[in-house]
Design a protein around this motif. Structure first.
Motif, PDB file in Angstrom:
ATOM      1  N   CYS A  85      21.786  24.593  42.107  1.00  0.00           N
ATOM      2  CA  CYS A  85      22.045  23.472  41.216  1.00  0.00           C
ATOM      3  C   CYS A  85      21.979  22.234  42.094  1.00  0.00           C
ATOM      4  O   CYS A  85      22.523  22.227  43.208  1.00  0.00           O
ATOM      5  CB  CYS A  85      23.418  23.613  40.560  1.00  0.00           C
ATOM      6  N   TRP A  86      21.302  21.218  41.622  1.00  0.00           N
ATOM      7  CA  TRP A  86      21.108  20.021  42.431  1.00  0.00           C
ATOM      8  C   TRP A  86      21.127  18.782  41.544  1.00  0.00           C
ATOM      9  O   TRP A  86      20.870  18.853  40.353  1.00  0.00           O
ATOM     10  CB  TRP A  86      19.808  20.110  43.222  1.00  0.00           C
ATOM     11  N   ALA A  87      21.453  17.657  42.184  1.00  0.00           N
ATOM     12  CA  ALA A  87      21.459  16.372  41.497  1.00  0.00           C
ATOM     13  C   ALA A  87      20.848  15.348  42.440  1.00  0.00           C
ATOM     14  O   ALA A  87      21.113  15.357  43.637  1.00  0.00           O
ATOM     15  CB  ALA A  87      22.878  15.977  41.115  1.00  0.00           C
ATOM     16  N   ARG A  88      20.037  14.486  41.867  1.00  0.00           N
ATOM     17  CA  ARG A  88      19.317  13.496  42.668  1.00  0.00           C
ATOM     18  C   ARG A  88      19.412  12.137  42.009  1.00  0.00           C
ATOM     19  O   ARG A  88      19.163  11.988  40.815  1.00  0.00           O
ATOM     20  CB  ARG A  88      17.857  13.917  42.807  1.00  0.00           C
ATOM     21  N   LEU A  89      19.750  11.136  42.821  1.00  0.00           N
ATOM     22  CA  LEU A  89      19.719   9.755  42.358  1.00  0.00           C
ATOM     23  C   LEU A  89      18.277   9.279  42.355  1.00  0.00           C
ATOM     24  O   LEU A  89      17.562   9.443  43.345  1.00  0.00           O
ATOM     25  CB  LEU A  89      20.531   8.860  43.301  1.00  0.00           C
ATOM     26  N   LEU A  90      17.872   8.714  41.248  1.00  0.00           N
ATOM     27  CA  LEU A  90      16.529   8.164  41.105  1.00  0.00           C
ATOM     28  C   LEU A  90      16.647   6.725  40.610  1.00  0.00           C
ATOM     29  O   LEU A  90      17.653   6.368  39.984  1.00  0.00           O
ATOM     30  CB  LEU A  90      15.707   9.000  40.119  1.00  0.00           C
ATOM     31  N   PRO A  91      15.644   5.896  40.849  1.00  0.00           N
ATOM     32  CA  PRO A  91      15.709   4.519  40.352  1.00  0.00           C
ATOM     33  C   PRO A  91      15.825   4.480  38.826  1.00  0.00           C
ATOM     34  O   PRO A  91      15.353   5.385  38.127  1.00  0.00           O
ATOM     35  CB  PRO A  91      14.382   3.911  40.815  1.00  0.00           C
ATOM     36  N   LEU A  92      16.433   3.433  38.329  1.00  0.00           N
ATOM     37  CA  LEU A  92      16.581   3.237  36.891  1.00  0.00           C
ATOM     38  C   LEU A  92      15.231   3.358  36.200  1.00  0.00           C
ATOM     39  O   LEU A  92      14.241   2.784  36.644  1.00  0.00           O
ATOM     40  CB  LEU A  92      17.188   1.861  36.603  1.00  0.00           C
ATOM     41  N   GLY A  93      15.179   4.143  35.147  1.00  0.00           N
ATOM     42  CA  GLY A  93      13.947   4.328  34.380  1.00  0.00           C
ATOM     43  C   GLY A  93      13.043   5.430  34.888  1.00  0.00           C
ATOM     44  O   GLY A  93      12.046   5.752  34.258  1.00  0.00           O
ATOM     45  N   VAL A  94      13.379   6.030  36.017  1.00  0.00           N
ATOM     46  CA  VAL A  94      12.579   7.120  36.585  1.00  0.00           C
ATOM     47  C   VAL A  94      13.255   8.440  36.247  1.00  0.00           C
ATOM     48  O   VAL A  94      14.424   8.638  36.557  1.00  0.00           O
ATOM     49  CB  VAL A  94      12.419   6.966  38.112  1.00  0.00           C
ATOM     50  N   GLY A  95      12.531   9.330  35.589  1.00  0.00           N
ATOM     51  CA  GLY A  95      13.071  10.624  35.217  1.00  0.00           C
ATOM     52  C   GLY A  95      13.527  10.645  33.776  1.00  0.00           C
ATOM     53  O   GLY A  95      14.006   9.635  33.243  1.00  0.00           O
ATOM     54  N   LEU A  96      13.379  11.783  33.147  1.00  0.00           N
ATOM     55  CA  LEU A  96      13.685  11.930  31.731  1.00  0.00           C
ATOM     56  C   LEU A  96      15.171  11.730  31.438  1.00  0.00           C
ATOM     57  O   LEU A  96      15.539  11.277  30.359  1.00  0.00           O
ATOM     58  CB  LEU A  96      13.228  13.313  31.244  1.00  0.00           C
ATOM     59  N   ALA A  97      16.043  12.024  32.381  1.00  0.00           N
ATOM     60  CA  ALA A  97      17.480  11.881  32.156  1.00  0.00           C
ATOM     61  C   ALA A  97      18.040  10.585  32.740  1.00  0.00           C
ATOM     62  O   ALA A  97      19.233  10.461  32.976  1.00  0.00           O
ATOM     63  CB  ALA A  97      18.227  13.080  32.731  1.00  0.00           C
ATOM     64  N   SER A  98      17.191   9.586  32.957  1.00  0.00           N
ATOM     65  CA  SER A  98      17.651   8.325  33.530  1.00  0.00           C
ATOM     66  C   SER A  98      18.663   7.657  32.614  1.00  0.00           C
ATOM     67  O   SER A  98      18.418   7.450  31.426  1.00  0.00           O
ATOM     68  CB  SER A  98      16.464   7.391  33.762  1.00  0.00           C
ATOM     69  N   VAL A  99      19.817   7.328  33.181  1.00  0.00           N
ATOM     70  CA  VAL A  99      20.877   6.629  32.462  1.00  0.00           C
ATOM     71  C   VAL A  99      21.118   5.275  33.118  1.00  0.00           C
ATOM     72  O   VAL A  99      21.201   4.253  32.461  1.00  0.00           O
ATOM     73  CB  VAL A  99      22.181   7.472  32.458  1.00  0.00           C
ATOM     74  N   ASP A 100      21.263   5.296  34.434  1.00  0.00           N
ATOM     75  CA  ASP A 100      21.413   4.077  35.228  1.00  0.00           C
ATOM     76  C   ASP A 100      21.110   4.448  36.680  1.00  0.00           C
ATOM     77  O   ASP A 100      20.856   5.610  36.983  1.00  0.00           O
ATOM     78  CB  ASP A 100      22.796   3.443  35.055  1.00  0.00           C
ATOM     79  N   ALA A 101      21.157   3.470  37.566  1.00  0.00           N
ATOM     80  CA  ALA A 101      20.790   3.712  38.965  1.00  0.00           C
ATOM     81  C   ALA A 101      21.888   4.410  39.764  1.00  0.00           C
ATOM     82  O   ALA A 101      21.667   4.785  40.909  1.00  0.00           O
ATOM     83  CB  ALA A 101      20.412   2.394  39.641  1.00  0.00           C
ATOM     84  N   ARG A 102      23.080   4.628  39.178  1.00  0.00           N
ATOM     85  CA  ARG A 102      24.186   5.276  39.879  1.00  0.00           C
ATOM     86  C   ARG A 102      24.446   6.697  39.395  1.00  0.00           C
ATOM     87  O   ARG A 102      25.298   7.389  39.935  1.00  0.00           O
ATOM     88  CB  ARG A 102      25.457   4.448  39.714  1.00  0.00           C
ATOM     89  N   THR A 103      23.736   7.129  38.357  1.00  0.00           N
ATOM     90  CA  THR A 103      23.966   8.449  37.768  1.00  0.00           C
ATOM     91  C   THR A 103      22.841   9.392  38.162  1.00  0.00           C
ATOM     92  O   THR A 103      21.700   9.197  37.757  1.00  0.00           O
ATOM     93  CB  THR A 103      24.068   8.346  36.234  1.00  0.00           C
ATOM     94  N   PRO A 104      23.142  10.424  38.957  1.00  0.00           N
ATOM     95  CA  PRO A 104      22.088  11.355  39.349  1.00  0.00           C
ATOM     96  C   PRO A 104      21.669  12.253  38.188  1.00  0.00           C
ATOM     97  O   PRO A 104      22.419  12.459  37.229  1.00  0.00           O
ATOM     98  CB  PRO A 104      22.738  12.173  40.468  1.00  0.00           C
ATOM     99  N   GLN A 105      20.451  12.770  38.305  1.00  0.00           N
ATOM    100  CA  GLN A 105      19.895  13.690  37.310  1.00  0.00           C
ATOM    101  C   GLN A 105      19.968  15.105  37.890  1.00  0.00           C
ATOM    102  O   GLN A 105      19.635  15.326  39.039  1.00  0.00           O
ATOM    103  CB  GLN A 105      18.468  13.282  36.980  1.00  0.00           C
TER     104      GLN A 105
END
Length: 178
Positions: A85-105
């Motif tokens: 199980c893994w979680a990665r921070l991605l820039p805002l708007g990147v990734g289907l589960a993007s919520v904000d720049a502080r929430t990992p997917q």
């Protein structure tokens, strides 16, 4: 004895030794395998072709593991890495589960032999705890609406936040989830 979602009784602790350990850059090849498993589609569809892992919108979840903000745990069963199980921070708007720049997917994948034993719950809770310790406000994921894992996610504090391109966006607030 093999665990499964088909109602078999999980093995006793004497029959199965499990541990969790952090995902390391050396786990990169297996992380691709677990990402492939995580790309779940409902039956009768089988696994997606492996070449989808080369698509930029998929690669972002596992490529070059070990960046700042990457969190993850590997499940080891009887000495064999059997899921993660893994979680990665991605820039805002990147990734289907993007919520904000502080929430990992988040992504999670288990080998078929490790399913139905509670390992997914253990992995998920461990990564949520890591994210909480890193002062992340929440963790987000997307899941196919027919995936039975939705019940696990809800039980671990994820709340359905609506539809994203045919998937359900689910978010676990880490201040509320203990």
């Amino acid at each position: 004895m093999r665990c499964s979602a088909q109602g078999r009784v999980p093995p006793s602790p004497l029959q199965q030794y499990t541990q969790l350990r952090p995902i390391q850059p050396e786990d990169q090849a297996q992380l691709w395998d677990w990402l492939h498993v995580a790309l779940w589609d409902p039956p009768p569809a089988g696994p997606r072709p492996r070449h989808v892992l080369r698509h930029p919108e998929i690669r972002i979840y596992a490529e070059a593991w070990g960046r700042p903000g990457d969190l993850g745990q590997v499940l080891v069963v009887n000495g064999r890495a059997s899921g993660a199980c893994w979680a990665r921070l991605l820039p805002l708007g990147v990734g289907l589960a993007s919520v904000d720049a502080r929430t990992p997917q988040l992504g999670i994948g288990l080998d078929p032999s490790a399913r139905g034993c509670g390992h997914g719950r253990r992995l998920l809770r461990a990564v949520l705890n890591l994210a909480r310790e890193a002062n992340m406000p929440a963790v987000a994921l997307t899941v196919h609406p027919q995936n039975p894992a939705i019940a696990l996610y809800a039980d671990c504090g994820f709340v359905d936040r609506g539809e994203r391109r045919g998937y359900r966006l689910m978010v676990a607030s880490l201040s509320e989830h203990r």
